[in-house]
Write an enzyme that holds these catalytic residues in place. Structure first.
Site, PDB file in Angstrom:
ATOM      1  CB  CYS A  59      -0.913  -0.028   1.225  1.00 32.81           C
ATOM      2  SG  CYS A  59      -1.777   1.514   1.567  1.00 32.81           S
ATOM      3  CB  CYS A  62       0.222   1.912   4.087  1.00 33.04           C
ATOM      4  SG  CYS A  62      -1.494   1.469   3.838  1.00 33.04           S
TER       5      CYS A  62
END
Length: 159
Positions: A59, A62
């Site tokens: 991600c 993230c």
């Protein structure tokens, strides 16, 4: 038109609803393996300000947030702040590489089930990153805070 109204009402009533976690509410327990395959319980941090951070090595947003979360953790851990990062990674090796590359030192856990994770389901996680900030009593005080807003809220809770 009159016939459509009962059908519409029936559709609304029959749609599955999500009982989302809400500010002021409690969170379900989490018991998952850490990087050394030890089971870590979220409840072991009771009494601390806790950021539950759902993320994954794949991600990009993230990973971009990880250095900021690490900085926040280092600044306030001595004042009772903890990060409990739940990964939705399936491949443990990728997860461990990301932790090492991002130099993460807070609590990191994974179950290896990705989007089928029972924990992600209990927390109604349908996007990454997703986070929940808990006060010292274990109640949710914020959901999906980031940047300065997250920093300011953590600062106010640990003082």
């Amino acid at each position: 038109m009159k016939r459509l109204i009962p059908v519409f009402i029936l559709l609304l009533v029959s749609l599955p609803g999500k009982a989302q976690l809400q500010i002021g509410g409690a969170v379900p327990e989490i018991s998952l393996s850490d990087t050394k395959d030890s089971i870590i319980n979220l409840s072991s941090f009771n009494g601390k300000v806790i950021l539950i951070d759902f993320w994954a090595s794949w991600c990009a947003p993230c990973r971009a947030a990880n250095p900021y979360v690490e900085k926040l953790y280092k600044k306030y851990k001595a004042k009772g702040f903890e990060v409990f990062a739940v990964s939705l990674d399936v491949k443990k090796e990728a997860w461990l590489r990301a932790i090492k590359k991002d130099r993460l030192t807070y609590t990191l856990v994974v179950d290896g089930k990705g989007w089928q994770s029972p924990v992600a389901e209990r927390y109604f996680v349908d996007q990454l990153p997703t986070n929940f900030l808990l006060d010292r009593s274990g109640k949710i005080v914020a959901i999906n805070l980031e940047g300065k807003a997250l920093f300011d809220k953590v600062k106010s809770l640990v003082q």
